[in-house]
Design an enzyme around this catalytic site. Structure first.
Site, PDB file in Angstrom:
ATOM      1  N   TYR A 109      30.896  -5.921  12.442  1.00 60.42           N
ATOM      2  CA  TYR A 109      31.965  -5.568  11.617  1.00 60.42           C
ATOM      3  C   TYR A 109      32.651  -6.642  10.663  1.00 60.42           C
ATOM      4  O   TYR A 109      33.081  -6.505   9.313  1.00 60.42           O
ATOM      5  CB  TYR A 109      33.334  -4.928  12.466  1.00 60.42           C
TER       6      TYR A 109
ATOM      7  N   ASP B 162       4.787   0.868   8.468  1.00 59.32           N
ATOM      8  CA  ASP B 162       3.924   0.099   7.665  1.00 59.32           C
ATOM      9  C   ASP B 162       2.632  -0.050   8.132  1.00 59.32           C
ATOM     10  O   ASP B 162       1.682   0.337   7.491  1.00 59.32           O
ATOM     11  CB  ASP B 162       4.227  -1.238   7.266  1.00 59.32           C
TER      12      ASP B 162
ATOM     13  N   ASP C  72       4.343  -2.187  21.946  1.00 62.84           N
ATOM     14  CA  ASP C  72       3.279  -2.680  21.854  1.00 62.84           C
ATOM     15  C   ASP C  72       1.941  -2.076  22.070  1.00 62.84           C
ATOM     16  O   ASP C  72       0.821  -1.894  21.186  1.00 62.84           O
ATOM     17  CB  ASP C  72       2.993  -4.215  22.806  1.00 62.84           C
TER      18      ASP C  72
ATOM     19  N   ASP D 149      10.646   0.071  11.475  1.00 66.47           N
ATOM     20  CA  ASP D 149       9.876  -0.615  10.353  1.00 66.47           C
ATOM     21  C   ASP D 149       8.505  -0.930  10.206  1.00 66.47           C
ATOM     22  O   ASP D 149       7.697  -0.777   9.500  1.00 66.47           O
ATOM     23  CB  ASP D 149      10.965  -1.742   9.818  1.00 66.47           C
TER      24      ASP D 149
HETATM   25  P1  ATP Z   1       9.023  -7.513  -0.498  1.00 68.75           P
HETATM   26  O1  ATP Z   1       9.171  -8.927  -0.292  1.00 68.75           O
HETATM   27  O2  ATP Z   1       9.816  -6.772  -1.465  1.00 68.75           O
HETATM   28  O3  ATP Z   1       8.809  -6.860   0.788  1.00 68.75           O
HETATM   29  P2  ATP Z   1       6.102  -7.752  -0.297  1.00 68.75           P
HETATM   30  O4  ATP Z   1       4.936  -7.817  -1.172  1.00 68.75           O
HETATM   31  O5  ATP Z   1       6.241  -8.905   0.756  1.00 68.75           O
HETATM   32  O6  ATP Z   1       7.425  -7.624  -0.915  1.00 68.75           O
HETATM   33  P3  ATP Z   1       5.234  -4.919   0.070  1.00 68.75           P
HETATM   34  O7  ATP Z   1       5.798  -4.585  -1.228  1.00 68.75           O
HETATM   35  O8  ATP Z   1       5.629  -3.945   1.325  1.00 68.75           O
HETATM   36  O9  ATP Z   1       5.748  -6.342   0.705  1.00 68.75           O
HETATM   37  O10 ATP Z   1       3.942  -4.953  -0.259  1.00 68.75           O
HETATM   38  C1  ATP Z   1       2.851  -5.141   0.945  1.00 68.75           C
HETATM   39  C2  ATP Z   1       1.449  -5.380   0.127  1.00 68.75           C
HETATM   40  O11 ATP Z   1       0.952  -4.167  -0.027  1.00 68.75           O
HETATM   41  C3  ATP Z   1       1.412  -6.116  -1.069  1.00 68.75           C
HETATM   42  O12 ATP Z   1       0.037  -6.812  -1.114  1.00 68.75           O
HETATM   43  C4  ATP Z   1       1.615  -5.036  -2.142  1.00 68.75           C
HETATM   44  O13 ATP Z   1       1.002  -5.498  -3.219  1.00 68.75           O
HETATM   45  C5  ATP Z   1       0.973  -4.028  -1.430  1.00 68.75           C
HETATM   46  N1  ATP Z   1       1.778  -2.627  -2.021  1.00 68.75           N
HETATM   47  C6  ATP Z   1       2.985  -2.377  -1.743  1.00 68.75           C
HETATM   48  N2  ATP Z   1       3.345  -1.326  -2.310  1.00 68.75           N
HETATM   49  C7  ATP Z   1       2.085  -0.743  -3.080  1.00 68.75           C
HETATM   50  C8  ATP Z   1       2.306   0.129  -4.061  1.00 68.75           C
HETATM   51  N3  ATP Z   1       3.194   1.370  -4.198  1.00 68.75           N
HETATM   52  N4  ATP Z   1       0.782   0.166  -4.848  1.00 68.75           N
HETATM   53  C9  ATP Z   1       0.079  -0.642  -4.258  1.00 68.75           C
HETATM   54  N5  ATP Z   1       0.182  -1.656  -3.723  1.00 68.75           N
HETATM   55  C10 ATP Z   1       1.116  -1.675  -2.896  1.00 68.75           C
END
Ligand code: ATP
Length: 357
Positions: free
Chosen positions: A137, A245, A217, A241
């Site tokens: 909060y 991914d 895990d 999250d």
């Molecule tokens: P942020 O700091 O905003 O989280 P990030 O690059 O650390 O960015 P992501 O954006 O989730 O994390 O990307 C992880 C990997 O997946 C990167 O290598 C990125 O280029 C690739 N990626 C993510 N989204 C796409 C997309 N829409 N098309 C192609 N490649 C993508």
């Protein structure tokens, strides 16, 4: 029907432009009656106005029927006091968008990286858990009593666990009727026990849904080994999250991963991935993630306002994407294809135009 579009940072402007192009096309073809309002946020706005998220834009989001949020590079923002507001976190909390729905599925003809095909949805609690920057909060839940000691607060509430459980079971009723709750109650014996207590109680109200539990895990390994056995996965914020991914990449690419954040009142489309600064501005981003997120928003609006044509528009997007992905010449670079963001969007527009009336 008013939609607010917030392009965001990194690849955000490119994939938001692609998403708007597709939504505009469907708006005209299917007489959706949607008006679009685009507001600059993030680093571009910070340069002009010393804030990433002005109050006027927050108000426009609250007043809109739906929001399309591009990814934000909030890790590079200055402190909140210096104008760096994480737009994603801020909207999830202030609009009480407690359910983050993150589907991942493999597609016929498209290579996947897990050992089995998958068609699953991760239902992730979105307003508490280990997100220490936003679960208090007053003050932040991450602090350093000494220069060599850092502590973080993880918040799990009965109400938060219960409402995400209900969202997951309701979703399972419209799918294959199986729910897996993912937790770490063998270590977090108090907080994850509370989470499980609420999920188990909700499970009793859905006798037609098969219910099971997995440690987080084990789940990480099972997604690689046998993702086909899962349907709806209900879990807390941080676990959801990370696992989403993993699931998205295993299904083909993070670039395919759409998602929606919903509460009782508001809905916000948002790709699962971040702002991908490594490929920003290069016409290499896959826009499917945000376009499918927008399709999820159309479906949500269709149910909320009983508008059948919104549901049909969402279906037109999904079918056109599936059709294109079958052809290796119509894929973006993250999927090993030859197309850039703009060329893929043009191909998708053509595909939709061939079918949508
Ligand atoms: P942020 O700091 O905003 O989280 P990030 O690059 O650390 O960015 P992501 O954006 O989730 O994390 O990307 C992880 C990997 O997946 C990167 O290598 C990125 O280029 C690739 N990626 C993510 N989204 C796409 C997309 N829409 N098309 C192609 N490649 C993508």
């Amino acid at each position: 029907m008013r939609l607010v579009v917030l392009p965001g940072d990194g690849i955000g402007p490119e994939i938001s432009a692609a998403t708007c192009e597709i939504l505009q096309l469907l708006n005209e073809r299917m007489s959706l009656g949607v008006s679009f309002e685009t507001h600059e946020i993030g680093l571009a706005r910070l340069r002009r106005e010393n804030t990433t998220f002005p109050a006027s834009v927050a108000e426009a989001c609250r007043a809109a029927d739906g929001i399309v949020l591009g990814p934000v590079s909030h890790a590079t923002y200055p402190s909140r006091a210096a104008g760096g507001i994480n737009v994603s976190g801020e909207l999830r909390i202030t609009l009480d968008l407690y359910a983050n729905i993150r589907p991942s599925r493999t597609r016929e003809g498209l290579p996947h990286w897990g050992r089995t095909p998958m068609d699953l949805v991760i239902v992730r609690e979105n307003t508490e858990g280990f997100y220490a920057d936003r679960n208090m909060y007053w003050g932040v839940g991450e602090f350093m009593p000494t220069p060599d000691l850092a502590l973080a607060v993880r918040k799990i509430s009965a109400q938060g666990s219960r409402r995400i459980a209900k969202s997951g079971f309701e979703l399972a009723m419209s799918r294959r009727k199986k729910v897996t709750a993912v937790h770490k109650a063998n270590v977090m014996k108090v907080s994850d026990a509370l989470f499980l207590r609420e999920v188990r109680d909700v499970a009793k109200k859905y006798p037609d849904v098969m219910y099971e539990e997995q440690l987080v895990d084990s789940m990480a390994a099972l997604l690689v080994r046998e993702a086909s056995r899962f349907d709806v996965i209900i879990t807390t914020n941080m676990f959801g999250d990370i696992l989403s991914d993993e699931a998205a990449e295993l299904s083909g690419s993070l670039g395919l991963a759409g998602s929606i954040n919903t509460g009782e009142v508001h809905g916000m489309a948002q790709a699962q991935h971040g702002s991908a600064p490594d490929i920003a501005g290069q016409d290499r981003a896959n826009p499917i993630s945000l376009i499918l997120s927008a399709a999820m928003l159309l479906n949500w609006l269709s149910r909320k306002h009983h508008k059948e044509n919104f549901g049909l528009a969402a279906k037109a997007i999904e079918q056109a994407i599936d059709a294109l992905l079958k052809d290796s010449g119509k894929r973006t670079c993250d999927l090993g294809g030859p197309l850039g963001t703009k060329a893929f969007t043009a191909a998708l527009s053509n595909e939709i135009s061939r079918h949508a009336r």
